[in-house]
Design a protein around this motif. Structure first.
Motif, PDB file in Angstrom:
ATOM      1  N   LEU A 240      -7.024 -18.132  -9.983  1.00  0.00           N
ATOM      2  CA  LEU A 240      -8.183 -17.632  -9.243  1.00  0.00           C
ATOM      3  C   LEU A 240      -9.130 -16.869 -10.166  1.00  0.00           C
ATOM      4  O   LEU A 240     -10.353 -16.976 -10.045  1.00  0.00           O
ATOM      5  CB  LEU A 240      -7.724 -16.730  -8.104  1.00  0.00           C
ATOM      6  CG  LEU A 240      -8.828 -16.203  -7.175  1.00  0.00           C
ATOM      7  CD1 LEU A 240      -9.487 -17.361  -6.447  1.00  0.00           C
ATOM      8  CD2 LEU A 240      -8.259 -15.193  -6.182  1.00  0.00           C
ATOM      9  N   ALA A 241      -8.571 -16.105 -11.111  1.00  0.00           N
ATOM     10  CA  ALA A 241      -9.391 -15.320 -12.036  1.00  0.00           C
ATOM     11  C   ALA A 241     -10.284 -16.207 -12.892  1.00  0.00           C
ATOM     12  O   ALA A 241     -11.383 -15.803 -13.277  1.00  0.00           O
ATOM     13  CB  ALA A 241      -8.491 -14.458 -12.938  1.00  0.00           C
ATOM     14  N   GLU A 242      -9.840 -17.430 -13.191  1.00  0.00           N
ATOM     15  CA  GLU A 242     -10.668 -18.335 -13.989  1.00  0.00           C
ATOM     16  C   GLU A 242     -11.621 -19.150 -13.146  1.00  0.00           C
ATOM     17  O   GLU A 242     -12.747 -19.435 -13.555  1.00  0.00           O
ATOM     18  CB  GLU A 242      -9.804 -19.276 -14.834  1.00  0.00           C
ATOM     19  CG  GLU A 242     -10.631 -20.130 -15.772  1.00  0.00           C
ATOM     20  CD  GLU A 242      -9.801 -20.908 -16.775  1.00  0.00           C
ATOM     21  OE1 GLU A 242     -10.390 -21.518 -17.681  1.00  0.00           O
ATOM     22  OE2 GLU A 242      -8.560 -20.904 -16.652  1.00  0.00           O
ATOM     23  N   VAL A 243     -11.209 -19.525 -11.937  1.00  0.00           N
ATOM     24  CA  VAL A 243     -12.031 -20.433 -11.145  1.00  0.00           C
ATOM     25  C   VAL A 243     -13.271 -19.736 -10.586  1.00  0.00           C
ATOM     26  O   VAL A 243     -14.321 -20.363 -10.428  1.00  0.00           O
ATOM     27  CB  VAL A 243     -11.208 -21.063  -9.997  1.00  0.00           C
ATOM     28  CG1 VAL A 243     -10.958 -20.078  -8.868  1.00  0.00           C
ATOM     29  CG2 VAL A 243     -11.910 -22.309  -9.463  1.00  0.00           C
ATOM     30  N   ILE A 244     -13.199 -18.454 -10.307  1.00  0.00           N
ATOM     31  CA  ILE A 244     -14.355 -17.752  -9.731  1.00  0.00           C
ATOM     32  C   ILE A 244     -15.568 -17.818 -10.656  1.00  0.00           C
ATOM     33  O   ILE A 244     -16.649 -18.260 -10.248  1.00  0.00           O
ATOM     34  CB  ILE A 244     -13.990 -16.294  -9.382  1.00  0.00           C
ATOM     35  CG1 ILE A 244     -13.027 -16.265  -8.191  1.00  0.00           C
ATOM     36  CG2 ILE A 244     -15.244 -15.488  -9.061  1.00  0.00           C
ATOM     37  CD1 ILE A 244     -12.511 -14.883  -7.856  1.00  0.00           C
ATOM     38  N   PRO A 245     -15.451 -17.409 -11.936  1.00  0.00           N
ATOM     39  CA  PRO A 245     -16.632 -17.517 -12.803  1.00  0.00           C
ATOM     40  C   PRO A 245     -16.968 -18.950 -13.190  1.00  0.00           C
ATOM     41  O   PRO A 245     -18.140 -19.285 -13.373  1.00  0.00           O
ATOM     42  CB  PRO A 245     -16.232 -16.698 -14.035  1.00  0.00           C
ATOM     43  CG  PRO A 245     -14.738 -16.760 -14.069  1.00  0.00           C
ATOM     44  CD  PRO A 245     -14.326 -16.751 -12.627  1.00  0.00           C
ATOM     45  N   ALA A 246     -15.943 -19.809 -13.323  1.00  0.00           N
ATOM     46  CA  ALA A 246     -16.196 -21.203 -13.704  1.00  0.00           C
ATOM     47  C   ALA A 246     -17.059 -21.895 -12.662  1.00  0.00           C
ATOM     48  O   ALA A 246     -17.945 -22.696 -12.991  1.00  0.00           O
ATOM     49  CB  ALA A 246     -14.879 -21.954 -13.892  1.00  0.00           C
ATOM     50  N   VAL A 247     -16.819 -21.582 -11.378  1.00  0.00           N
ATOM     51  CA  VAL A 247     -17.620 -22.155 -10.298  1.00  0.00           C
ATOM     52  C   VAL A 247     -18.921 -21.375 -10.120  1.00  0.00           C
ATOM     53  O   VAL A 247     -20.004 -21.944 -10.018  1.00  0.00           O
ATOM     54  CB  VAL A 247     -16.815 -22.172  -8.984  1.00  0.00           C
ATOM     55  CG1 VAL A 247     -17.713 -22.561  -7.812  1.00  0.00           C
ATOM     56  CG2 VAL A 247     -15.642 -23.135  -9.091  1.00  0.00           C
ATOM     57  N   GLY A 248     -18.814 -20.038 -10.114  1.00  0.00           N
ATOM     58  CA  GLY A 248     -19.974 -19.207  -9.835  1.00  0.00           C
ATOM     59  C   GLY A 248     -21.070 -19.291 -10.882  1.00  0.00           C
ATOM     60  O   GLY A 248     -22.260 -19.158 -10.566  1.00  0.00           O
ATOM     61  N   CYS A 249     -20.707 -19.503 -12.136  1.00  0.00           N
ATOM     62  CA  CYS A 249     -21.702 -19.520 -13.220  1.00  0.00           C
ATOM     63  C   CYS A 249     -22.147 -20.925 -13.602  1.00  0.00           C
ATOM     64  O   CYS A 249     -23.047 -21.073 -14.442  1.00  0.00           O
ATOM     65  CB  CYS A 249     -21.126 -18.833 -14.460  1.00  0.00           C
ATOM     66  SG  CYS A 249     -20.690 -17.097 -14.237  1.00  0.00           S
ATOM     67  N   SER A 250     -21.527 -21.953 -13.027  1.00  0.00           N
ATOM     68  CA  SER A 250     -21.752 -23.320 -13.516  1.00  0.00           C
ATOM     69  C   SER A 250     -23.188 -23.793 -13.369  1.00  0.00           C
ATOM     70  O   SER A 250     -23.757 -24.371 -14.292  1.00  0.00           O
ATOM     71  CB  SER A 250     -20.801 -24.293 -12.810  1.00  0.00           C
ATOM     72  OG  SER A 250     -19.505 -24.181 -13.328  1.00  0.00           O
TER      73      SER A 250
END
Length: 428
Positions: free
Chosen positions: A65-75
């Motif tokens: 979850l810690a990686e997916v939040i910025p990976a999706v949010g900043c894409s």
């Protein structure tokens, strides 16, 4: 003028694989391999490390979850800036950021810092650094995707180039976890994290051997309009949207990698080398398939083959979930990787073929959202489901849900089912 080509004369092995005559593409493959090797070794070590300092299944899910939040949010915003930037420079920037991240994670594994911070503070520091890695990834994905098109150039070589690129990536995915398992067995997480730092530093060599590339999109436009174009393009391209959704939901429900530490200690009762073997099994299977596809490319009925491959993937995950034997589990994961490789090649080739050059960064950023949602969010889903249902029930249920996704998509996406690699890119 040297464009990185070895010439028109046959050169043995390279003569049979025209895309490999391109010297810059070979440096590109080195980046793909090294990056995936380092990141897979890193995340494997993190999963092992977190579970063995907490013994908490939910903590494994929180890493994803810690990686997916910025990976999706900043894409989306990352794709906007990648389209406006010089691609080689962007990849160089991302590699440099990964080096700093690797050094920080290595520092946390040292006995002195871990002892000074304590387990709980160390765990939160891991989450923060994994979160930072997700931000870097949101820029790296579109940058590498865009660089591929500028290095290969000839669209006729995209299917073969995609197979080689995917094979380099999968080789890194195989070797990373396997080496991580060996390093963990030798000296815990410390040696593994140090090796990751060395590999990431060495990645500066291939990227500096690739020349600067022209910026296709030079005109600026309102950022909100720019951000929405990539999403609109994917939504308006049925074959691409169908492939992305099929991949996202199948890996979201069918992913079981995050639970391997639990299977290692509680179900299969194997050692750290066995853990590394299981973690690398999907990559080994994928590598075998990609090696075959590099010489015998997929040419006919790619859409139907995609559905067949995802079906096989789901059945393998169900078999793995029910297995209590190390070798049955290994081969179930091995075949899941073989089926997944077909899915990766078809999906990646569709993405390269239908995307206009000036939109590669933004479209790739949407792809990053799908990939991150399926992989890291899948890790979170696996941890939560295992916490609620138990490990075996969570994995088997996920495999069954994947079969349901295949069935629904097969009948609702005829454009994907009938897709051909001969289709022309859309004009935007």
């Amino acid at each position: 003028m040297d464009n990185g080509m070895a010439g028109d004369r046959p050169v043995g092995f390279f003569g049979k694989n025209p895309v490999l005559k391109n010297r810059e593409f070979r440096w590109f493959l080195a980046i793909r391999f090294g990056l995936m090797f380092a990141l897979n070794m890193q995340i494997t070590t993190i999963f092992y490390w977190v579970y063995h300092i907490t013994r908490d299944k939910l903590s494994l899910g929180l890493v994803g979850l810690a990686e997916v939040i910025p990976a999706v949010g900043c894409s989306l915003i990352a794709g906007h800036f990648v389209d406006l930037a010089e691609k080689r420079k962007m990849v160089l920037f991302c590699i440099s950021a990964y080096v700093l991240l690797g050094v920080s994670l290595f520092s946390l594994t040292t006995p002195y810092l871990h002892g000074a911070l304590g387990t709980q503070t160390t765990l939160w520091c891991i989450y923060v650094l994994v979160f930072t890695g997700g931000v870097i990834r949101s820029f790296m994905g579109p940058s590498v995707f865009s660089l591929f098109g500028l290095v290969v150039q000839d669209k006729k070589l995209y299917p073969n180039g995609t197979s080689w690129s995917s094979m380099a990536m999968q080789l890194g995915s195989v070797m990373g976890p396997l080496v991580a398992g060996v390093m963990i067995a030798l000296d815990g997480a410390l040696t593994g994290m140090f090796t990751v730092c060395i590999v990431q530093i060495l990645l500066l060599v291939p990227i500096l051997n690739i020349k600067r590339k022209p910026v296709i999109k030079k005109e600026k436009e309102p950022i909100l309009s720019s951000l929405s174009q990539g999403l609109r393009f994917v939504v308006s391209t049925p074959a691409l949207l169908g492939a992305q959704l099929l991949d996202m939901f199948s890996v979201l429900f069918g992913g079981a990698v995050a639970l391997l530490p639990v299977y290692q200690t509680e179900i299969l009762h194997t050692d750290t080398v066995g853990f590394g073997l299981l973690r690398s099994a999907p990559g080994i299977g994928a590598l075998c398939t990609l090696g075959l596809l590099a010489f015998i490319p997929l040419r006919t009925n790619p859409g139907k083959k995609l559905f067949a491959a995802v079906t096989g993937f789901a059945l393998c995950i169900i078999t793995f979930g029910l297995s209590t034997n190390l070798w049955l589990s290994f081969f179930a994961l091995l075949f899941s990787g073989m089926f997944d490789a077909v899915s990766v090649v078809v999906r990646s080739t569709i993405l390269q073929l239908v995307t206009p050059d000036h939109m590669r960064g933004r479209v790739a950023s949407v792809n990053t959202i799908f990939v991150s949602s399926s992989n890291e969010l899948g890790d979170f889903e696996s941890g939560v489901m295992a916490h609620w249902l138990g490990t075996v029930r969570a994995v088997v249920t996920g495999g069954c849900l994947t079969l349901g996704v295949v069935l629904v998509t097969f009948f609702s996406a005829p454009q994907l089912r009938n897709f051909s690699f001969e289709q022309e890119p859309k004009k935007e």
